[in-house]
Design a protein around this motif. Sequence first.
Motif, mmCIF file in Angstrom:
data_model
loop_
_atom_site.group_PDB
_atom_site.id
_atom_site.type_symbol
_atom_site.label_atom_id
_atom_site.label_comp_id
_atom_site.label_asym_id
_atom_site.label_seq_id
_atom_site.Cartn_x
_atom_site.Cartn_y
_atom_site.Cartn_z
ATOM 1 N N UNK A 1 0.805 -1.226 0.000
ATOM 2 C CA UNK A 1 0.000 0.000 0.000
ATOM 3 C C UNK A 1 0.839 1.278 0.000
ATOM 4 N N UNK A 2 2.155 1.144 0.143
ATOM 5 C CA UNK A 2 3.032 2.317 0.128
ATOM 6 C C UNK A 2 3.668 2.549 -1.239
ATOM 7 N N UNK A 3 3.572 1.573 -2.121
ATOM 8 C CA UNK A 3 4.288 1.632 -3.392
ATOM 9 C C UNK A 3 3.311 1.946 -4.523
ATOM 10 N N UNK A 4 3.590 3.034 -5.258
ATOM 11 C CA UNK A 4 2.748 3.398 -6.397
ATOM 12 C C UNK A 4 2.770 2.274 -7.443
ATOM 13 N N UNK A 5 1.647 1.992 -8.093
ATOM 14 C CA UNK A 5 0.382 2.736 -8.066
ATOM 15 C C UNK A 5 -0.580 2.278 -6.982
ATOM 16 N N UNK A 6 -0.167 1.273 -6.163
ATOM 17 C CA UNK A 6 -1.126 0.675 -5.237
ATOM 18 C C UNK A 6 -1.278 1.444 -3.936
ATOM 19 N N UNK A 7 -0.639 2.609 -3.852
ATOM 20 C CA UNK A 7 -0.966 3.531 -2.770
ATOM 21 C C UNK A 7 -2.298 4.222 -3.060
ATOM 22 N N UNK A 8 -2.825 3.997 -4.245
ATOM 23 C CA UNK A 8 -4.123 4.528 -4.665
ATOM 24 C C UNK A 8 -5.164 3.416 -4.524
ATOM 25 N N UNK A 9 -6.233 3.670 -3.778
ATOM 26 C CA UNK A 9 -7.256 2.659 -3.522
ATOM 27 C C UNK A 9 -7.873 2.148 -4.816
ATOM 28 N N UNK A 10 -7.980 3.010 -5.834
ATOM 29 C CA UNK A 10 -8.581 2.579 -7.101
ATOM 30 C C UNK A 10 -7.736 1.501 -7.778
ATOM 31 N N UNK A 11 -6.419 1.606 -7.646
ATOM 32 C CA UNK A 11 -5.546 0.578 -8.226
ATOM 33 C C UNK A 11 -5.715 -0.745 -7.485
ATOM 34 N N UNK A 12 -5.910 -0.670 -6.161
ATOM 35 C CA UNK A 12 -6.127 -1.900 -5.398
ATOM 36 C C UNK A 12 -7.477 -2.515 -5.750
ATOM 37 N N UNK A 13 -8.498 -1.684 -5.928
ATOM 38 C CA UNK A 13 -9.798 -2.199 -6.353
ATOM 39 C C UNK A 13 -9.693 -2.843 -7.737
ATOM 40 N N UNK A 14 -8.945 -2.202 -8.624
ATOM 41 C CA UNK A 14 -8.753 -2.745 -9.967
ATOM 42 C C UNK A 14 -8.111 -4.128 -9.899
ATOM 43 N N UNK A 15 -7.101 -4.275 -9.022
ATOM 44 C CA UNK A 15 -6.430 -5.568 -8.885
ATOM 45 C C UNK A 15 -7.403 -6.630 -8.377
ATOM 46 N N UNK A 16 -8.284 -6.236 -7.461
ATOM 47 C CA UNK A 16 -9.274 -7.175 -6.936
ATOM 48 C C UNK A 16 -10.196 -7.666 -8.049
#
Length: 521
Positions: free
Chosen positions: A293-308
């Motif tokens: 969660x500290x490393x871009x792009x996954x510090x952005x919640x939208x990128x984490x949602x996209x991965x899900x």
Amino acid sequence: MKRKLLAVILAAAMTVSLAGCGGNAASSGNAGGTQEAGGSGASGEVKDTLIIGHYGDTPNFDTHDNLNDNGMRINMCVYDPLVRMDNETYEIKPCLAESWEISEDGREYTFAIKSGVKFTDGTDMSIDDVVFSLERGMEMPMAVPSFARVTGVEKVDDSHVKVILDGPYPEFLFAMALPTAGIFSKTAFESMGEDAFKKNPVTTAPYKVADWKAGEKVVLEANENYHMGEVPIKHVEYRVITDPNSAVLSLESGDIDAYVDVQQTSFKRIQENDKLELHTGDTFGLNYITINCEKAPFDNIKARQALAYATDKESMLYGILDGNGTIMDTFATDKYLGYTDKVEKYPYDLEKAKALFAEAGVDGSQEISIIVYDTKASKYAQVLQNSLAEIGLKANVSQMERSAYDDACLNGDAHIMVDGGTFTAPTIDEALYSGIHSSQMDVRNYSKYSDPEADRLLDEARITLDETQRAALYEQLLIKLSKDLPMIPTLSGTKNIATNKNLKGVTVNPWSFYNVYDFSW
């Protein structure tokens, strides 16, 4: 997969009556043996030997210095803990402890120790042996599954010992049922020395070590002094068979009587063999994807949602586990206290994933790094890698040696880590505390997720003895994590053991650690 709700007993009762650590085994020997394989031979003798195959060897027979799963499996037979767990109901039952009482604040467990117990060398076990064993467990790093929360051990009198915890821990008795909590002879340990003891321990268990050919086999013989009575199967051999296909051939030929954790691809073959039986059951654990969660792009919640949304759990289930598992939307099954179905769900949807990645500014120009440390995790990672490729994102999967993997995770080197875990008990604290609590950043919090509310919910649940209140806290936590997405749960698999059909008393253990005293021909 159809789920069966089990009653999980977390030691809510203040006193537990004597039940016995032998589980379902008969103490009267091998009566009732069958003919042919697994029963009586041509001479009419009842078979009293069992050969169990597993994929690797043990490093030693030290209950406190062995976190190798093959080693812990053997130590389950070589050591008695204070309590044991029923494989089907998860009920905690007495073993060397006849009963126990829990203080009102949940921090102290006072165990009444069984009298008349003898060690494998014929000497008597005393309360001093119990105290010595528990105190050594506190000091040994490899014994952490049993002793992580233990702060003190006190001799109360000649038949009682008190174990003091750093706070309420309703799952403590599960920890005490693990092989890492075995009891042994203080006198033998001190006279033999640690190195010699690791090869031939003196314990109270149903079996003792008779022979060890490193990398090949471990031979156990029945303890004639066993406090629960005669051991049904007198000779047990753990044989190392690293190739899973060779293991199945050995089962089919009768060269071995059982194999622990056969591959899912062999299930049908075993089930169609009328001389074999496949026993399957739940595991205390699951597979998951950890996101940095500290490393871009996954510090952005939208990128984490996209991965899900890009995580194809169905392909993982059927392509890797051959359908033998359950797709997970949260870090708890319905048998966990605090389980809820109210979490956010992310069905596989590459169009949504692509749109959310675009909103997060991910256009494919940056390579996404995924690290794993074993072959099975690599298969999960490859499914994710293929999905990302379909929407124009390049992911690089690297399989690393375990220590290098752990270092890379702690250093935050990778975007994504694919892993799994088997836990001490079926609880949310076990599944999540080390992975998301901010205090665990230098331990196991590889997601680098730090949230005061998540910390509060975990901390408050740890000191809440009322199960209804604790369940409510865990429900809030699971809902929150499904929105924050520091980790993505994928699948919960199964444990299994394939056996000769004539082997009785076999039920699947969620740790894959079997007390062979339960078995008979």
